[in-house]
Design an enzyme around this catalytic site. Structure first.
Site, PDB file in Angstrom:
ATOM      1  N   CYS A  66      87.473  53.160  16.925  1.00 15.86           N
ATOM      2  CA  CYS A  66      88.844  52.818  16.536  1.00 15.86           C
ATOM      3  C   CYS A  66      89.420  54.024  15.805  1.00 15.86           C
ATOM      4  CB  CYS A  66      88.885  51.542  15.682  1.00 15.86           C
ATOM      5  SG  CYS A  66      88.196  51.731  14.036  1.00 15.86           S
ATOM      6  N   ARG A  67      90.448  53.824  14.999  1.00 14.34           N
ATOM      7  CA  ARG A  67      91.062  54.963  14.313  1.00 14.34           C
ATOM      8  C   ARG A  67      90.154  55.513  13.221  1.00 14.34           C
ATOM      9  NH1 ARG A  67      94.327  56.541  10.076  1.00 14.34           N
ATOM     10  NH2 ARG A  67      94.049  54.556   9.042  1.00 14.34           N
TER      11      ARG A  67
END
Length: 103
Positions: A66-67
């Site tokens: 994810c980020r």
């Protein structure tokens, strides 16, 4: 404390370069993915993981992304709870990825 192994972005990049049989799953939202993904990553939004996980082979090795690494850790823990034993989380998420991006 989580039982999920963490893998560095550099290790993920090396596995991709070595053509290792891993599946990278990017759990970010559509607008985040539009800014670039790890090459060959499969995009499954975090909210869709509970439905989509049934379509994934349990014996495959997965790296969740994810980020920043938090949402992907949640996804990895969920998958582990569903019987996936080879799930890892990419440490630091896309913020730490300095490899090639695909759009």
């Amino acid at each position: 404390m989580s039982q999920i192994k963490e893998i560095t972005p550099q290790q993920v990049e090396e596995k991709i370069k070595q053509n290792e049989d891993i599946t990278v799953i990017d759990v970010r939202e559509d607008e985040e993915v539009a800014q670039g993904m790890v090459p060959n990553a499969k995009h499954i939004r975090l909210a869709d993981i509970p439905q989509k996980v049934e379509e994934l082979p349990k014996e495959q090795e997965y790296v969740m992304v994810c980020r920043s690494g938090r949402r992907s850790m949640n996804a990895a823990e969920f998958m582990q709870g569903k019987g996936f034993s080879k799930v890892q989380n990419m440490e630091g998420g896309m913020l730490k990825w300095d490899g090639e991006l695909v759009f």
